[in-house]
Design a protein around this motif. Sequence first.
Motif: not given
Lengths: 126, 126
Positions: A3-4, A95-96, A99-100, A103-104, A106
């Motif tokens: 998570r971001i 949105s974040v 969008a990510a 990539q997270v 990966a």
Amino acid sequence: MGRIRISVYLGDAGHKLGPGKIALLEAIEKEGSISAAARSMGMAYRHAWEMVDELNRCFDTPAVEVSSGGRAGGGASLTSRGRDVVKRFRAIEGSVDRAARSQVAALEAHLDPREPSRRHSRSGGG
Amino acid sequence: MGRIRISVYLGDAGHKLGPGKIALLEAIEKEGSISAAARSMGMAYRHAWEMVDELNRCFDTPAVEVSSGGRAGGGASLTSRGRDVVKRFRAIEGSVDRAARSQVAALEAHLDPREPSRRHSRSGGG
């Protein structure tokens, strides 16, 4: 899995808007007062009050409206500005995340699988 | 004007990857040793070493390779894993920025224009 966590810095002044302030606004909406909101979050009343004061000074109209006193003490509720700020911050988080996400994933694909014992570790530095 | 600061939490363990660790990796790549990298960032060597150790344990292969001693002390460089982690984190920041830009601008549109004196304030709570 991953998570971001985001903090948004607004304007030249860099007013910080992060998950803590947003959770406090949501708690005020739910609890009906700053003191009850602070209690529900295990936060000192003074700290909560300072966060509200900062939010109220930051925008063109206040985010939180405080009704004074009476026996039961003052109540507090979100203004339309406050509700809008919460809604937009949560939308930014969504949105974040979208969008990510790949990539997270990966990055996570290369975590060490032999580190289950670190499950509960949470270190300091970023 | 506005900007978003992110921290990525990886896996069930929630390994934190934030701008501090990434900047340290970039400094190691540039400076060629952990101590020089720490110095260039005004960071205590011990703190830098701990961050590197955590990064090296977190992934399936180390992010930083340390060459031992000799008179000049040990050097350090990024492995392909380390370079990949930096690249992906910076890519995530780019995606996040693009995804959230219009929403951040919408929040900024309601900042109080009368608060220029707060230009240098940077508060604690999130």
